[in-house]
Design a protein around this motif. Structure first.
Motif, PDB file in Angstrom:
ATOM      1  N   UNK A  68      -2.711 -46.986-102.504  1.00 40.02           N
ATOM      2  CA  UNK A  68      -2.669 -48.441-102.692  1.00 40.02           C
ATOM      3  C   UNK A  68      -2.561 -48.777-104.176  1.00 40.02           C
ATOM      4  N   UNK A  69      -3.348 -48.084-104.981  1.00 42.71           N
ATOM      5  CA  UNK A  69      -3.350 -48.318-106.420  1.00 42.71           C
ATOM      6  C   UNK A  69      -1.975 -48.039-107.022  1.00 42.71           C
ATOM      7  N   UNK A  70      -1.368 -46.905-106.653  1.00 37.06           N
ATOM      8  CA  UNK A  70      -0.072 -46.525-107.206  1.00 37.06           C
ATOM      9  C   UNK A  70       1.023 -47.486-106.763  1.00 37.06           C
ATOM     10  N   UNK A  71       1.009 -47.899-105.488  1.00 32.75           N
ATOM     11  CA  UNK A  71       2.047 -48.814-104.983  1.00 32.75           C
ATOM     12  C   UNK A  71       1.924 -50.193-105.627  1.00 32.75           C
ATOM     13  N   UNK A  72       0.704 -50.701-105.760  1.00 35.43           N
ATOM     14  CA  UNK A  72       0.508 -51.998-106.420  1.00 35.43           C
ATOM     15  C   UNK A  72       0.870 -51.910-107.902  1.00 35.43           C
ATOM     16  N   UNK A  73       0.627 -50.753-108.509  1.00 38.28           N
ATOM     17  CA  UNK A  73       0.980 -50.548-109.907  1.00 38.28           C
ATOM     18  C   UNK A  73       2.494 -50.594-110.086  1.00 38.28           C
ATOM     19  N   UNK A  74       3.223 -49.987-109.158  1.00 38.04           N
ATOM     20  CA  UNK A  74       4.692 -50.037-109.199  1.00 38.04           C
ATOM     21  C   UNK A  74       5.181 -51.478-109.055  1.00 38.04           C
ATOM     22  N   UNK A  75       4.606 -52.199-108.101  1.00 38.22           N
ATOM     23  CA  UNK A  75       5.008 -53.594-107.876  1.00 38.22           C
ATOM     24  C   UNK A  75       4.742 -54.437-109.119  1.00 38.22           C
ATOM     25  N   UNK A  76       3.575 -54.280-109.716  1.00 36.82           N
ATOM     26  CA  UNK A  76       3.235 -55.042-110.922  1.00 36.82           C
ATOM     27  C   UNK A  76       4.134 -54.657-112.089  1.00 36.82           C
ATOM     28  N   UNK A  77       4.455 -53.364-112.203  1.00 29.93           N
ATOM     29  CA  UNK A  77       5.319 -52.918-113.294  1.00 29.93           C
ATOM     30  C   UNK A  77       6.715 -53.504-113.169  1.00 29.93           C
ATOM     31  N   UNK A  78       7.199 -53.642-111.929  1.00 30.58           N
ATOM     32  CA  UNK A  78       8.519 -54.249-111.726  1.00 30.58           C
ATOM     33  C   UNK A  78       8.482 -55.734-112.064  1.00 30.58           C
ATOM     34  N   UNK A  79       7.481 -56.434-111.528  1.00 28.14           N
ATOM     35  CA  UNK A  79       7.399 -57.886-111.734  1.00 28.14           C
ATOM     36  C   UNK A  79       7.195 -58.230-113.213  1.00 28.14           C
ATOM     37  N   UNK A  80       6.353 -57.479-113.903  1.00 29.99           N
ATOM     38  CA  UNK A  80       6.084 -57.749-115.315  1.00 29.99           C
ATOM     39  C   UNK A  80       7.093 -57.069-116.238  1.00 29.99           C
ATOM     40  N   UNK A  81       7.557 -55.889-115.847  1.00 27.36           N
ATOM     41  CA  UNK A  81       8.388 -55.092-116.742  1.00 27.36           C
ATOM     42  C   UNK A  81       9.828 -55.560-116.854  1.00 27.36           C
ATOM     43  N   UNK A 149      10.612 -49.350-120.950  1.00 28.70           N
ATOM     44  CA  UNK A 149      11.515 -48.491-121.717  1.00 28.70           C
ATOM     45  C   UNK A 149      12.735 -48.098-120.895  1.00 28.70           C
ATOM     46  N   UNK A 150      12.496 -47.694-119.651  1.00 28.62           N
ATOM     47  CA  UNK A 150      13.590 -47.223-118.795  1.00 28.62           C
ATOM     48  C   UNK A 150      14.590 -48.334-118.503  1.00 28.62           C
ATOM     49  N   UNK A 151      14.094 -49.516-118.141  1.00 30.32           N
ATOM     50  CA  UNK A 151      14.998 -50.612-117.775  1.00 30.32           C
ATOM     51  C   UNK A 151      15.616 -51.278-119.003  1.00 30.32           C
ATOM     52  N   UNK A 187      19.471 -50.937-110.781  1.00 31.16           N
ATOM     53  CA  UNK A 187      18.591 -50.441-109.720  1.00 31.16           C
ATOM     54  C   UNK A 187      18.238 -48.963-109.875  1.00 31.16           C
ATOM     55  N   UNK A 188      19.193 -48.086-110.226  1.00 29.57           N
ATOM     56  CA  UNK A 188      18.807 -46.686-110.446  1.00 29.57           C
ATOM     57  C   UNK A 188      17.734 -46.530-111.518  1.00 29.57           C
ATOM     58  N   UNK A 189      17.833 -47.326-112.595  1.00 28.66           N
ATOM     59  CA  UNK A 189      16.820 -47.263-113.652  1.00 28.66           C
ATOM     60  C   UNK A 189      15.482 -47.799-113.154  1.00 28.66           C
ATOM     61  N   UNK A 190      15.525 -48.839-112.314  1.00 34.98           N
ATOM     62  CA  UNK A 190      14.288 -49.392-111.756  1.00 34.98           C
ATOM     63  C   UNK A 190      13.599 -48.362-110.867  1.00 34.98           C
ATOM     64  N   UNK A 191      14.382 -47.659-110.057  1.00 36.27           N
ATOM     65  CA  UNK A 191      13.802 -46.626-109.186  1.00 36.27           C
ATOM     66  C   UNK A 191      13.247 -45.476-110.023  1.00 36.27           C
ATOM     67  N   UNK A 192      13.984 -45.092-111.071  1.00 33.54           N
ATOM     68  CA  UNK A 192      13.494 -44.019-111.948  1.00 33.54           C
ATOM     69  C   UNK A 192      12.194 -44.432-112.624  1.00 33.54           C
ATOM     70  N   UNK A 193      12.126 -45.676-113.091  1.00 33.33           N
ATOM     71  CA  UNK A 193      10.890 -46.177-113.686  1.00 33.33           C
ATOM     72  C   UNK A 193       9.763 -46.245-112.676  1.00 33.33           C
TER      73      UNK A 193
END
Length: 266
Positions: A68-81, A149-151, A187-193
């Motif tokens: 749960x922590x890792x999935x929410x972290x990914x979601x937050x990183x996308x929304x904020x990043x 950095x990735x995106x 999208x490939x960069x987003x998935x890599x990130x």
């Protein structure tokens, strides 16, 4: 005439094999230790699943908490990043470049130092301090630079800049440009990130160890606890469970990244 691909030199193959053995050997030994009755005796003691059952009974909750922590972290990183990456990619100011360099601080600073800073800033908020969300904030602080950095690098491609300018000249709105042109292209960069953020969050220990409570133990914290307070077979069984949890997710994300790269990659 058709040229046939050259076979790798035997020395190169041997070096590659030794490197793989050097990297995977300790992991295989640890996994085997979690599947035998007695590590000191080895396979002669017989194979068993009792250590895995003991780990799951005592630490099974850490698996779901960490996922749960890792999935929410990914979601937050996308929304904020993504907005942050777009702003950095399109800005030419020195302030933006300085901010981009500052983003690396949570990565360069030891995790315990970052955890101490969070404790000093928010430790007085008892309800928040003892909650799952406090650890999530720490993980976001640690992993967000990797997504940005990735995106950012993907958004700085000249071809994307030209497409954005052309779309704007034709009257497209920012929303149309971002979601219709830029987002599919990166999208490939987003998935890599996302892959980096997920793995880093799932395996993060130093920061989490400082921030966790008995009710918010994650996989790495539970792993350290099992190694410190129980038999080596239990800790090794915990390592096996850790691998069984993370490997399928990594393979799925890597397959998705390859699929998107074929479809949208330049």
């Amino acid at each position: 005439m058709l040229s046939h691909p050259q076979r790798p030199a035997p020395l190169l193959l041997a070096l590659t094999g030794l490197t793989i053995l050097f990297l995977l050997g300790p992991i295989l030994v640890s996994v085997m230790a979690g599947l035998v009755n007695n590590y000191r005796i080895g396979l002669k003691s017989g194979l068993t699943l009792k250590w895995l059952e003991q780990v799951w009974a005592n630490y099974g909750g850490t698996v779901w908490l960490s996922l749960q922590l890792a999935l929410l972290c990914v979601l937050a990183a996308i929304v904020l990043g993504l907005p942050c990456a777009y702003a950095l990619a399109r800005s030419r100011s020195r302030l933006a470049r300085s901010f981009e360099e500052l983003l690396t601080l949570p990565v360069a600073v030891p995790g315990m130092a970052s955890a101490l800073a969070l404790l000093l800033a928010y430790g007085s908020l008892q309800g928040f301090r003892q909650s799952f969300w406090f650890i999530l904030v720490g993980h976001i602080v640690f992993t967000l630079p990797f997504m940005v950095r990735t995106t950012t690098a993907a958004l700085q491609k000249r071809s994307l800049v030209d497409l954005e300018e052309a779309a704007r000249s034709l009257g497209a709105s920012f929303t149309q440009i971002f979601f219709g042109i830029l987002l599919p292209a990166i999208l490939p960069a987003v998935v890599a990130g996302s892959l980096m953020v997920f793995t880093l969050s799932l395996g993060e220990f130093n920061l989490t160890w400082m921030l966790h409570t008995p009710l918010t133990r994650t996989l790495p914290v539970g792993l350290a606890d099992s190694y410190a307070s129980m038999r080596i077979e239990v800790g090794s069984a915990y390592t096996l469970i850790f691998m069984l949890v993370i490997l399928p997710v990594l393979w799925a994300l890597q397959a998705l990244a390859r699929l998107l790269e074929k479809q949208y990659g330049n």
